[in-house]
Motif scaffolding. Structure first.
Motif, short mmCIF file in Angstrom:
data_model
loop_
_atom_site.label_atom_id
_atom_site.label_comp_id
_atom_site.label_asym_id
_atom_site.label_seq_id
_atom_site.Cartn_x
_atom_site.Cartn_y
_atom_site.Cartn_z
N ARG A 100 0.84 -1.20 0.00
CA ARG A 100 0.00 0.00 0.00
C ARG A 100 0.87 1.25 0.00
NH1 ARG A 100 -4.45 -1.82 4.61
NH2 ARG A 100 -5.60 -3.29 3.30
N ILE A 101 0.46 2.23 -0.79
CA ILE A 101 1.18 3.51 -0.88
C ILE A 101 0.19 4.63 -0.59
CG2 ILE A 101 2.50 5.05 -2.36
CD1 ILE A 101 3.35 2.62 -3.98
N GLY A 102 0.52 5.51 0.35
CA GLY A 102 -0.35 6.64 0.63
C GLY A 102 -1.50 6.28 1.55
N VAL A 159 -11.93 6.35 -8.04
CA VAL A 159 -10.57 5.80 -7.93
C VAL A 159 -9.96 5.64 -9.32
CG1 VAL A 159 -11.02 4.55 -5.78
CG2 VAL A 159 -11.43 3.42 -7.97
N ILE A 160 -8.64 5.59 -9.33
CA ILE A 160 -7.89 5.17 -10.51
C ILE A 160 -7.54 3.71 -10.27
CG2 ILE A 160 -5.81 5.52 -11.89
CD1 ILE A 160 -5.78 8.41 -10.88
N GLN A 168 -7.62 6.40 -4.65
CA GLN A 168 -8.65 7.41 -4.82
C GLN A 168 -8.09 8.63 -5.55
OE1 GLN A 168 -10.77 8.27 -1.17
NE2 GLN A 168 -10.98 6.09 -0.66
N THR A 169 -8.89 9.18 -6.47
CA THR A 169 -8.44 10.33 -7.26
C THR A 169 -8.22 11.56 -6.39
OG1 THR A 169 -10.76 10.87 -7.75
CG2 THR A 169 -9.57 9.56 -9.38
N SER A 170 -8.91 11.65 -5.26
CA SER A 170 -8.73 12.79 -4.36
C SER A 170 -7.30 12.86 -3.87
CB SER A 170 -9.69 12.70 -3.17
OG SER A 170 -9.48 11.49 -2.45
N GLU A 171 -6.70 11.70 -3.61
CA GLU A 171 -5.30 11.67 -3.18
C GLU A 171 -4.36 11.80 -4.38
OE1 GLU A 171 -2.10 8.89 -0.70
OE2 GLU A 171 -4.08 8.09 -1.20
#
Length: 379
Positions: free
Chosen positions: A202-204, A270-271, A289-292
């Protein structure tokens, strides 16, 4: 004559022009347009470029993660398959003797580690030997039937009857020295071991990867299981309980791999990258998630807005000062000319400059002097 002068003095010489129609207003608008337009265009272009680049970068990273995880999971499954084939070829196990087979099974269970249980069953599916010495009957399990028919296989994710854990079972036929199938050897491994692998990558704050089965149900634990409980989507575990209805899930149920921007199981955009693993009959999904993913672009947009506001204020001040410097002498000479037209020949025009305004001021002063001379001659 005196009455005329008094009347002239009482006449208003200043003309108030609305700012939107005045030369000052038009000049301010033009200068603001020239000063602010490049800033706005640059900000919009930069935001669009940054957002596109960040989305592509996230997509590339998710693609790398998905491919690495797919390769690792397939390699992991191949190793487990090799283990079960090794066990099937051990003579002590192939003897089908409970005592001899039990000793061998327990030896390999301690040696390899990671397996929940290793078991040997006869043609009736009843256990002959197990690593935990607990009786077992797997006659109705599909993986047992496949193995009895001579196929080395991996089961669908199932709930263990012994432990209640979600497990995968690798099974292989056991053959006698004459080549006849005399039983089945199996090894069970908790799906949680795969979950731990996916967690490590997991990243972020919103990135996650998880496995689903061919029906679209979770196989590994999703990252936001707490949020799912709070939303009333599940009561306890999501594995084999919650069926996804996302774009990725529907594509994987049709055995199609791909990528895209879509809503995840929480309804968040999400992407995502998704890959069908036919060897395992499982689908791997990696999402962020695109927000991040677009957080940097959002920060850039905020900075751009602040920059635009500051630029508008600064350009407005500078434009006002410059415009006032241009229009002030015009207004001064306009008022002088108007008073002169009303007969005020005693006024003076003190404005001096070496530019075109200075030439105009000199011309007005000549007109005042001429009117004074004509007044003297007339009297």
């Amino acid at each position: 004559m005196e009455n005329n002068m008094n009347q002239n003095d009482s006449i208003e010489t200043n003309v108030n022009i609305p700012i939107r129609r005045s030369f000052l207003g038009k000049l301010l608008f033009i200068m603001l347009l020239i000063g602010i337009t490049p800033v706005i265009v640059n900000a919009v272009f930069s935001y669009g470029t940054a957002r596109s680049a960040l989305t592509q970068s996230t997509n590339d990273i998710q693609d790398i993660i998905e491919k690495d995880q797919s390769a690792y999971i397939l390699s992991w499954a191949n190793e487990r398959t090799q283990d079960i084939m090794t066990l099937a070829g051990v003579a002590r196990i192939a003897s089908m003797d409970p005592e001899t087979a039990s000793a061998a099974i327990k030896q390999y269970h301690r040696l390899w580690g990671g397996y929940e249980t290793i078991f040997l069953v006869g043609m009736d599916g009843v256990s002959i030997a197990t690593s935990d010495d607990k009786p077992l009957n797997v006659f109705d399990r599909p993986y047992f039937k496949d193995a009895i028919n001579g196929r080395v296989n991996m089961s669908e994710p199932i709930m263990s009857r012994a432990t209640g854990n979600l497990i995968l079972v690798f099974a292989a036929p056991v053959r006698s020295s004459g080549g006849l199938i005399v039983g089945v050897i199996g090894e069970t491994i908790p799906v949680s071991s795969i979950t731990q692998l996916l967690i490590k990558n997991r990243i972020g704050e919103t990135s996650e990867s998880y496995l689903i089965n061919s029906d679209g149900y979770f196989v590994t634990t999703p990252r936001f299981v707490t949020e799912m409980k709070e939303a009333g989507m599940i009561e306890d575990n999501a594995e084999l309980v919650y069926q996804l209805q996302t774009t990725a899930s529907k594509e994987l149920q049709a055995a199609r791999s791909g990528q895209g921007i879509y809503k995840n199981y929480l309804g968040k955009e999400v992407i995502g990258q998704y890959a069908w693993l036919p060897e395992l009959r499982l689908g791997l999904i990696s999402e962020k998630q695109t927000s991040e993913a677009n957080a940097s672009a959002t920060r850039l947009a905020t900075i751009s807005v602040i920059t635009i506001v500051i630029s508008i204020v600064l350009v407005s001040l500078i434009a006002f000062v410059i415009a006032r410097g241009i229009t002030k002498p015009i207004k001064l000479m306009s008022d002088t000319a108007r008073r002169l037209a009303l007969g005020d020949i005693d006024q003076t025009l003190d404005y001096e400059s070496k530019d075109e305004y200075g030439v105009l001021a000199d011309a007005i002063r000549l007109m005042i002097d001429y009117q004074k001379e004509m007044s003297i001659v007339a009297n």
